[in-house]
Scaffold this motif. Structure first.
Motif, short mmCIF file in Angstrom:
data_model
loop_
_atom_site.label_atom_id
_atom_site.label_comp_id
_atom_site.label_asym_id
_atom_site.label_seq_id
_atom_site.Cartn_x
_atom_site.Cartn_y
_atom_site.Cartn_z
N LEU A 98 -1.75 -14.30 4.38
CA LEU A 98 -1.24 -15.34 3.49
C LEU A 98 0.14 -15.81 3.96
N LEU A 99 0.98 -14.89 4.39
CA LEU A 99 2.30 -15.25 4.92
C LEU A 99 2.15 -16.14 6.15
N GLY A 100 1.30 -15.77 7.07
CA GLY A 100 1.10 -16.56 8.28
C GLY A 100 0.56 -17.94 7.99
N LEU A 101 -0.37 -18.02 7.06
CA LEU A 101 -0.93 -19.32 6.69
C LEU A 101 0.12 -20.19 6.02
N ALA A 102 0.90 -19.60 5.12
CA ALA A 102 1.96 -20.36 4.43
C ALA A 102 2.99 -20.86 5.44
N GLN A 103 3.35 -20.03 6.40
CA GLN A 103 4.32 -20.45 7.41
C GLN A 103 3.77 -21.58 8.27
N ALA A 104 2.50 -21.50 8.64
CA ALA A 104 1.90 -22.55 9.46
C ALA A 104 1.85 -23.88 8.72
N VAL A 105 1.42 -23.83 7.47
CA VAL A 105 1.29 -25.07 6.69
C VAL A 105 2.67 -25.68 6.44
N LEU A 106 3.63 -24.86 6.03
CA LEU A 106 4.95 -25.41 5.73
C LEU A 106 5.70 -25.82 6.99
N PHE A 107 5.38 -25.22 8.14
CA PHE A 107 5.96 -25.70 9.39
C PHE A 107 5.52 -27.14 9.66
N SER A 127 0.83 -1.20 0.00
CA SER A 127 0.00 0.00 0.00
C SER A 127 0.87 1.25 0.00
N GLU A 128 0.21 2.41 -0.13
CA GLU A 128 0.93 3.67 -0.20
C GLU A 128 1.68 3.99 1.09
N SER A 129 1.21 3.50 2.23
CA SER A 129 1.86 3.79 3.50
C SER A 129 3.13 2.96 3.69
N GLY A 130 3.43 2.08 2.75
CA GLY A 130 4.62 1.24 2.86
C GLY A 130 4.40 -0.05 3.61
N ARG A 131 3.20 -0.26 4.11
CA ARG A 131 2.89 -1.48 4.85
C ARG A 131 2.19 -2.46 3.93
N HIS A 132 2.40 -3.73 4.19
CA HIS A 132 1.75 -4.77 3.41
C HIS A 132 0.29 -4.87 3.84
N PRO A 133 -0.60 -5.13 2.88
CA PRO A 133 -2.02 -5.30 3.23
C PRO A 133 -2.21 -6.50 4.17
N THR A 134 -3.23 -6.41 4.97
CA THR A 134 -3.52 -7.47 5.93
C THR A 134 -3.72 -8.80 5.24
N ARG A 135 -4.34 -8.79 4.07
CA ARG A 135 -4.58 -10.04 3.34
C ARG A 135 -3.27 -10.74 2.97
N GLN A 136 -2.27 -9.96 2.55
CA GLN A 136 -0.97 -10.55 2.20
C GLN A 136 -0.27 -11.09 3.45
N THR A 159 8.78 -13.17 0.43
CA THR A 159 9.69 -12.05 0.15
C THR A 159 9.95 -11.93 -1.34
N ARG A 160 10.10 -13.06 -2.01
CA ARG A 160 10.33 -13.04 -3.45
C ARG A 160 9.11 -12.51 -4.20
N LYS A 161 7.93 -12.85 -3.70
CA LYS A 161 6.70 -12.45 -4.41
C LYS A 161 6.25 -11.03 -4.06
N TYR A 162 6.31 -10.65 -2.77
CA TYR A 162 5.74 -9.38 -2.32
C TYR A 162 6.76 -8.39 -1.74
N GLY A 163 7.98 -8.83 -1.52
CA GLY A 163 8.95 -7.98 -0.85
C GLY A 163 8.96 -8.28 0.64
N SER A 164 9.92 -7.73 1.32
CA SER A 164 10.07 -8.00 2.75
C SER A 164 8.91 -7.44 3.56
N PRO A 165 8.34 -8.24 4.45
CA PRO A 165 7.23 -7.74 5.27
C PRO A 165 7.70 -6.75 6.34
N ARG A 166 8.98 -6.61 6.53
CA ARG A 166 9.52 -5.71 7.57
C ARG A 166 9.77 -4.31 7.05
N ASP A 167 9.65 -4.09 5.75
CA ASP A 167 9.90 -2.76 5.17
C ASP A 167 8.77 -1.81 5.49
#
Length: 82
Positions: A14-23, A2-11, A74-82
């Motif tokens: 998705l990161l949290g779900l992917a981490q849980a499943v792959l864990f 988004s314009e504020s530099g933060r990733h949307p909640t939906r993305q 990170t490859r798809k959306y960029g770093s979530p910490r930016d």
């Protein structure tokens, strides 16, 4: 992003779900690898060397799955910490 530099909640969800499943997938792969190598993490012998190495493989598998999910995000959306 988004314009504020933060990733949307939906993305981020998705990161949290992917981490849980792959864990879970990674931990299961670690468990199966441990059993194939003769390291039973849940054996009846208590904390033997075999059990410790089995637990280690489960932990490494789960952690590897989380890192794989984070690398994908990170490859798809960029770093979530930016």
């Amino acid at each position: 992003m988004s314009e504020s530099g933060r990733h949307p909640t939906r993305q981020l969800l998705l990161l949290g779900l992917a981490q849980a499943v792959l864990f879970v997938v990674g931990a299961l792969l670690g468990r199966w690898l441990g059993l194939a190598l003769g390291f039973d993490a849940f054996g009846a012998g208590g904390y033997s060397n075999s059990a410790i190495f089995g637990i280690l493989l489960i932990g490494l598998g789960g952690g590897g799955g989380v890192q794989l999910a984070r690398a994908w995000y990170t490859r798809k959306y960029g770093s979530p910490r930016d």
